[in-house]
Design a protein around this motif. Structure first.
Motif, PDB file in Angstrom:
ATOM      1  N   HIS A 105      -6.345  -0.358  -4.996  1.00  0.00           N
ATOM      2  CA  HIS A 105      -4.961  -0.515  -5.439  1.00  0.00           C
ATOM      3  C   HIS A 105      -4.013  -0.125  -4.301  1.00  0.00           C
ATOM      4  CE1 HIS A 105      -1.219  -0.019  -7.634  1.00  0.00           C
ATOM      5  NE2 HIS A 105      -1.781  -0.761  -8.586  1.00  0.00           N
ATOM      6  N   PRO A 106      -2.900  -0.845  -4.140  1.00  0.00           N
ATOM      7  CA  PRO A 106      -1.953  -0.513  -3.063  1.00  0.00           C
ATOM      8  C   PRO A 106      -1.497   0.953  -3.079  1.00  0.00           C
ATOM      9  CG  PRO A 106      -1.387  -2.636  -4.017  1.00  0.00           C
ATOM     10  CD  PRO A 106      -2.513  -2.098  -4.831  1.00  0.00           C
ATOM     11  N   HIS A 107      -1.357   1.540  -4.276  1.00  0.00           N
ATOM     12  CA  HIS A 107      -0.933   2.944  -4.312  1.00  0.00           C
ATOM     13  C   HIS A 107      -2.012   3.859  -3.736  1.00  0.00           C
ATOM     14  CE1 HIS A 107       2.160   1.775  -7.476  1.00  0.00           C
ATOM     15  NE2 HIS A 107       2.805   2.196  -6.425  1.00  0.00           N
ATOM     16  N   ASP A 108      -3.280   3.530  -3.988  1.00  0.00           N
ATOM     17  CA  ASP A 108      -4.367   4.319  -3.389  1.00  0.00           C
ATOM     18  C   ASP A 108      -4.340   4.179  -1.870  1.00  0.00           C
ATOM     19  OD1 ASP A 108      -5.303   5.254  -5.815  1.00  0.00           O
ATOM     20  OD2 ASP A 108      -6.625   3.540  -6.133  1.00  0.00           O
ATOM     21  N   LEU A 109      -4.106   2.943  -1.413  1.00  0.00           N
ATOM     22  CA  LEU A 109      -4.030   2.727   0.044  1.00  0.00           C
ATOM     23  C   LEU A 109      -2.949   3.614   0.643  1.00  0.00           C
ATOM     24  CD1 LEU A 109      -4.130  -1.162   0.529  1.00  0.00           C
ATOM     25  CD2 LEU A 109      -5.887   0.494   1.218  1.00  0.00           C
TER      26      LEU A 109
ATOM     27  N   ARG B 200      -6.777   1.514  11.549  1.00  0.00           N
ATOM     28  CA  ARG B 200      -7.756   2.618  11.431  1.00  0.00           C
ATOM     29  C   ARG B 200      -7.727   3.213  10.023  1.00  0.00           C
ATOM     30  NH1 ARG B 200      -5.957   4.420  16.393  1.00  0.00           N
ATOM     31  NH2 ARG B 200      -4.636   5.991  15.404  1.00  0.00           N
ATOM     32  N   ALA B 201      -6.510   3.404   9.502  1.00  0.00           N
ATOM     33  CA  ALA B 201      -6.370   4.002   8.164  1.00  0.00           C
ATOM     34  C   ALA B 201      -6.988   3.086   7.113  1.00  0.00           C
ATOM     35  CB  ALA B 201      -4.896   4.259   7.864  1.00  0.00           C
ATOM     36  N   LEU B 202      -6.847   1.789   7.307  1.00  0.00           N
ATOM     37  CA  LEU B 202      -7.416   0.842   6.347  1.00  0.00           C
ATOM     38  C   LEU B 202      -8.940   0.886   6.394  1.00  0.00           C
ATOM     39  CD1 LEU B 202      -7.349  -1.349   4.289  1.00  0.00           C
ATOM     40  CD2 LEU B 202      -6.674  -2.985   6.027  1.00  0.00           C
ATOM     41  N   ALA B 203      -9.494   0.988   7.603  1.00  0.00           N
ATOM     42  CA  ALA B 203     -10.956   1.074   7.727  1.00  0.00           C
ATOM     43  C   ALA B 203     -11.452   2.328   7.006  1.00  0.00           C
ATOM     44  CB  ALA B 203     -11.347   1.106   9.206  1.00  0.00           C
TER      45      ALA B 203
ATOM     46  N   ALA C 156       0.446  -7.065  -9.302  1.00  0.00           N
ATOM     47  CA  ALA C 156       1.408  -6.083  -9.812  1.00  0.00           C
ATOM     48  C   ALA C 156       2.106  -5.404  -8.647  1.00  0.00           C
ATOM     49  CB  ALA C 156       0.678  -5.038 -10.654  1.00  0.00           C
ATOM     50  N   ALA C 157       1.440  -5.382  -7.508  1.00  0.00           N
ATOM     51  CA  ALA C 157       1.964  -4.627  -6.362  1.00  0.00           C
ATOM     52  C   ALA C 157       1.318  -5.137  -5.083  1.00  0.00           C
ATOM     53  CB  ALA C 157       1.631  -3.148  -6.542  1.00  0.00           C
ATOM     54  N   THR C 158       1.968  -4.865  -3.968  1.00  0.00           N
ATOM     55  CA  THR C 158       1.315  -5.072  -2.665  1.00  0.00           C
ATOM     56  C   THR C 158       1.535  -3.803  -1.841  1.00  0.00           C
ATOM     57  OG1 THR C 158       3.221  -5.947  -1.420  1.00  0.00           O
ATOM     58  CG2 THR C 158       1.905  -7.558  -2.673  1.00  0.00           C
ATOM     59  N   ALA C 159       0.774  -3.715  -0.739  1.00  0.00           N
ATOM     60  CA  ALA C 159       1.049  -2.689   0.270  1.00  0.00           C
ATOM     61  C   ALA C 159       1.928  -3.368   1.315  1.00  0.00           C
ATOM     62  CB  ALA C 159      -0.254  -2.209   0.895  1.00  0.00           C
TER      63      ALA C 159
ATOM     64  N   ILE D  33      -3.986   7.258   0.795  1.00  0.00           N
ATOM     65  CA  ILE D  33      -4.995   7.543   1.830  1.00  0.00           C
ATOM     66  C   ILE D  33      -4.358   7.422   3.228  1.00  0.00           C
ATOM     67  CG2 ILE D  33      -7.166   6.720   2.839  1.00  0.00           C
ATOM     68  CD1 ILE D  33      -7.883   5.779  -0.088  1.00  0.00           C
ATOM     69  N   PHE D  34      -3.514   6.409   3.409  1.00  0.00           N
ATOM     70  CA  PHE D  34      -2.852   6.223   4.717  1.00  0.00           C
ATOM     71  C   PHE D  34      -2.017   7.456   5.069  1.00  0.00           C
ATOM     72  CE2 PHE D  34      -2.529   1.266   4.950  1.00  0.00           C
ATOM     73  CZ  PHE D  34      -3.890   1.170   4.702  1.00  0.00           C
ATOM     74  N   ASP D  35      -1.396   8.015   4.043  1.00  0.00           N
ATOM     75  CA  ASP D  35      -0.505   9.161   4.279  1.00  0.00           C
ATOM     76  C   ASP D  35      -1.269  10.331   4.910  1.00  0.00           C
ATOM     77  OD1 ASP D  35       1.964  10.540   4.131  1.00  0.00           O
ATOM     78  OD2 ASP D  35       1.263  11.588   2.340  1.00  0.00           O
TER      79      ASP D  35
END
Ligand code: C6P
Length: 403
Positions: free
Chosen positions: A338-342, A391-394, A370-373, A345-347
């Motif tokens: 989910h974009p919110h999880d991304l 890197r954060a996405l990996a 419902a959402a995007t990042a 984690i990115f934070d």
């Protein structure tokens, strides 16, 4: 290469590990803007227009020259046609309320587009509901461009307003303003352009865009929060009733009626926001020193790089037109995350992105999500921000693969 402008932004200097990729929501502020506001408060602060003393005169002069500076930045030769507001939202509500209530009646039609931010959607929807007008939403092509053929077929003799955004905040589409304006003009409709994502990222020349109103926010273009503008055509602004009532906007107040001040004061009731206007003028100086063509090409290069790098990752889907036709945002989803999880984690890696519907629920519905990042870039962004994003996405994918 480290971006040479990054050092101008105290927040970024104080947070060297931060990758701020949420500039479409609000930009960071350069020292020059912070200094200009402090200088105003330290040397010239008083309530303008009211005082007979020199200090108030200086505050008035600072406010006047800020207006002239900002008008020049947005290409409006007549600075009196720039009304300072709290930002794009207030500017669009001003037009929908003041012009709309005086000019739109039952059976008329208002057209917005499926790309629009809620700030350029809901005020028109509510105006239509209030006066019994028809509210129409222009569809998009598969690449999230406004469907101009559909728009041509939608306008007609009852079309009173065509409202659209210069640049989509959610997927970055840059719209052909003059072409859309010509379609609206062919039926005599009012042309309203939401420039919240236009002015910060592209050269804008209001006088040659052929729109009636153009709205923008200072905080997305290196200026402070709490100020923005509405540029309008003089004859329309003069014919339009005021939006708010109170000090500064009146000429005479009788017991039974009042008359209004000249432009732009008629639309600026109450004590003006001088310090933020001064800060916004300094932001215009800052951006002009870089050059808006350079801002645009810098962002486009980063959007292209980020789009290429993200598209190469399994499970990533990017929304919007090809990178070369977009402004500084990359909107994407990742399969099974989910974009919110991304974003959370990115934070942890110091990467700030926005996740959600981006105040564009009508668009999200049409995209079937419902959402995007969303990662968005600005003058201080560089390749290291793109690398940090990738890197954060990996890392996020690796974390989810363990579950
Ligand atoms: N978009 C974003 O993260 P205000 O809040 O009044 O300064 O701007 C409203 C607005 C209107 N139109 C467009 C195209 C916009 O992008 C915005 C603000 C932010 O995308 C906050 S939702």
């Amino acid at each position: 290469m480290i971006n040479p402008h990054r050092g101008d932004f105290p927040l970024l200097v104080k947070n060297p590990g931060l990758h701020y990729l949420d500039s479409a929501a609000t930009s960071q502020k350069p020292r020059a803007v912070l200094d200009a506001m402090r200088d105003y408060y330290e040397h010239d602060n008083a309530n303008p227009h009211r005082g007979a003393y020199a200090l108030s005169g200086r505050a008035t002069d600072r406010y006047l020259s800020a207006r002239e500076r900002v008008a020049r930045f947005v290409g409006a030769a007549d600075a009196d046609c720039l009304v300072f507001t709290r930002g794009t939202t207030e500017s669009l509500n001003l037009v929908a309320t003041a012009w709309g209530r005086a000019n739109v009646t039952e059976g008329d039609e208002i057209i917005v587009t499926a790309l629009d931010h809620h700030a350029n959607f809901v005020p028109w929807q509510q105006l239509a509901k209030g006066c019994g007008a028809r509210f129409l939403v222009c569809p998009l092509t598969n690449e999230q461009h406004i469907d101009l053929a559909a728009l041509r077929s939608m306008v007609g003799p009852r079309t009173k307003v065509v409202a659209f955004s210069h640049v989509s905040n959610a997927v970055g589409t840059v719209n052909p303003v003059r072409e859309i304006a010509a379609i609206a003009r062919s039926v005599g409709a009012l042309v309203v352009c939401d420039g919240a994502q236009g002015v910060p990222h592209l050269p804008v020349a209001f006088d040659s865009l052929d729109v009636d109103f153009y709205a923008f926010s200072g905080h997305k273009m290196c200026g402070p929060m709490g100020i923005g503008g509405l540029v309008g055509r003089r004859e329309i602004l003069e014919a339009m009733p005021p939006y708010q009532f109170g000090g500064d906007m009146i000429e005479f107040v009788r017991d039974d009626h009042s008359t209004w001040n000249v432009l732009p004061h008629k639309f600026e009731a109450g004590t003006p926001n001088v310090a933020d206007a001064v800060g916004l003028a300094a932001a215009c100086d800052y951006l002009d020193a870089i050059g808006m063509e350079n801002v645009l090409s810098h962002e486009r290069a980063l959007v292209r790089l980020a789009s290429e790098r993200l598209a190469a990752i399994d499970g990533v889907k990017i929304y919007g037109p090809p990178a070369a036709e977009r402004s500084g945002v990359v909107s994407f989803t990742v399969r099974d995350i989910h974009p919110h999880d991304l974003a959370t984690i990115f934070d942890e890696d110091g990467v700030c992105i926005r996740a959600g519907h981006h105040c564009a629920q009508p668009l999200m519905r049409r995209l079937g999500v419902a959402a995007t990042a969303r990662a968005s870039f600005y003058v201080y962004s560089d390749e290291s921000d793109v690398e940090a994003l990738v890197r954060a996405l990996a890392r996020a994918q690796a974390l989810f693969a363990q579950d």
